[in-house]
Scaffold this motif. Structure first.
Motif, PDB file in Angstrom:
ATOM      1  N   ARG A 269      41.219 -14.954 104.847  1.00  0.00           N
ATOM      2  CA  ARG A 269      41.980 -15.958 104.098  1.00  0.00           C
ATOM      3  C   ARG A 269      41.264 -17.299 104.082  1.00  0.00           C
ATOM      4  NH1 ARG A 269      47.223 -16.275 101.963  1.00  0.00           N
ATOM      5  NH2 ARG A 269      46.846 -14.051 101.858  1.00  0.00           N
TER       6      ARG A 269
ATOM      7  N   LEU B 205      44.323  -9.949 113.594  1.00  0.00           N
ATOM      8  CA  LEU B 205      44.741 -11.284 113.164  1.00  0.00           C
ATOM      9  C   LEU B 205      43.536 -12.170 112.868  1.00  0.00           C
ATOM     10  CD1 LEU B 205      47.734 -12.006 115.571  1.00  0.00           C
ATOM     11  CD2 LEU B 205      47.837 -11.748 113.089  1.00  0.00           C
TER      12      LEU B 205
ATOM     13  N   LEU C 287      42.187 -11.140 109.506  1.00  0.00           N
ATOM     14  CA  LEU C 287      43.004 -11.627 108.398  1.00  0.00           C
ATOM     15  C   LEU C 287      42.810 -13.124 108.175  1.00  0.00           C
ATOM     16  CD1 LEU C 287      46.323  -9.697 109.031  1.00  0.00           C
ATOM     17  CD2 LEU C 287      44.728  -9.357 107.145  1.00  0.00           C
ATOM     18  N   PHE C 288      42.802 -13.886 109.258  1.00  0.00           N
ATOM     19  CA  PHE C 288      42.589 -15.328 109.125  1.00  0.00           C
ATOM     20  C   PHE C 288      41.181 -15.617 108.609  1.00  0.00           C
ATOM     21  CE2 PHE C 288      46.490 -15.943 111.467  1.00  0.00           C
ATOM     22  CZ  PHE C 288      46.957 -17.156 110.986  1.00  0.00           C
TER      23      PHE C 288
ATOM     24  N   LEU D 115      49.534 -17.761 107.922  1.00  0.00           N
ATOM     25  CA  LEU D 115      48.577 -16.986 107.137  1.00  0.00           C
ATOM     26  C   LEU D 115      48.969 -16.974 105.663  1.00  0.00           C
ATOM     27  CD1 LEU D 115      46.064 -15.153 107.336  1.00  0.00           C
ATOM     28  CD2 LEU D 115      47.631 -13.237 107.621  1.00  0.00           C
ATOM     29  N   GLU D 116      50.263 -16.858 105.394  1.00  0.00           N
ATOM     30  CA  GLU D 116      50.725 -16.867 104.008  1.00  0.00           C
ATOM     31  C   GLU D 116      50.560 -18.224 103.354  1.00  0.00           C
ATOM     32  OE1 GLU D 116      54.701 -15.399 103.694  1.00  0.00           O
ATOM     33  OE2 GLU D 116      54.157 -13.401 104.385  1.00  0.00           O
TER      34      GLU D 116
ATOM     35  N   VAL E 201      44.194 -24.047 110.513  1.00  0.00           N
ATOM     36  CA  VAL E 201      45.203 -23.161 111.108  1.00  0.00           C
ATOM     37  C   VAL E 201      46.267 -23.971 111.842  1.00  0.00           C
ATOM     38  CG1 VAL E 201      45.570 -21.363 112.835  1.00  0.00           C
ATOM     39  CG2 VAL E 201      43.657 -21.205 111.265  1.00  0.00           C
TER      40      VAL E 201
END
Length: 178
Positions: A124, A117, A120-121, A175-176, A144
């Protein structure tokens, strides 16, 4: 005498923009044609055919490299340092989520899910906002959100030993939207 003038005009037009892809391809093609002509004149048809085969093989390998065919695993190019490793396939994510929500969730959350996670963050945030998660965590926290930040905070541990499913859904939704 018309052919040499045409060739000269083509060569002149190509040589006007050195460094471009078109220029590089034209120069390589000219060298290949000259090599083939010399092979045919000096050693005959067999040498010319062998030279042609070698030139075609080299051209295909060069085209594949230039197009990035082996960029991720070949080791010929420098890897991107933003991400620590390769992303798991979709089947890998199904396994990660199942283990995280399963019985042995504490260890799996700490060793697998939370680092994934964070990765991924980090990707992004860097891609869309120019914020580096590990270098500027204050800016990342603002983006976030304070309610989800403790789950991916690189400077602290997870707030709970297990990751509840609603929190996981909220993290993925955030995240999206980033």
């Amino acid at each position: 005498m018309r052919a040499p003038k045409r060739i000269r005009a083509i060569v002149d037009s190509v040589l006007q923009a050195p460094g471009s892809v078109r220029h590089s391809v034209a120069v390589l093609a000219a060298v290949a044609v000259a090599t083939e002509a010399l092979l045919a004149l000096t050693d005959g048809a067999v040498a010319a055919a062998t030279g042609f085969t070698v030139i075609v093989a080299l051209a295909l390998a060069l085209a594949r490299y230039a197009a990035g065919g082996g960029a991720q695993d070949s080791g010929y190019r420098r890897s991107v340092r933003l991400l620590g490793g390769r992303a798991p396939a979709l089947g890998g994510w199904q396994h990660i989520v199942a283990k995280t929500l399963g019985d042995d969730s504490e260890v799996h959350l700490r060793t697998v899910m939370r680092p994934q996670l964070q990765r991924l963050f980090a990707a992004r945030l860097a891609e869309r906002h120019g914020v580096e998660l590990f270098r500027t965590p204050q800016r990342a926290r603002v983006l976030v959100g304070a309610e989800l930040w403790p789950w991916i905070d690189p400077e602290a541990g997870a707030p709970q030993p297990a990751l509840p499913e609603p929190v996981l859904r909220a993290l993925l939704d955030r995240l999206e939207t980033l």
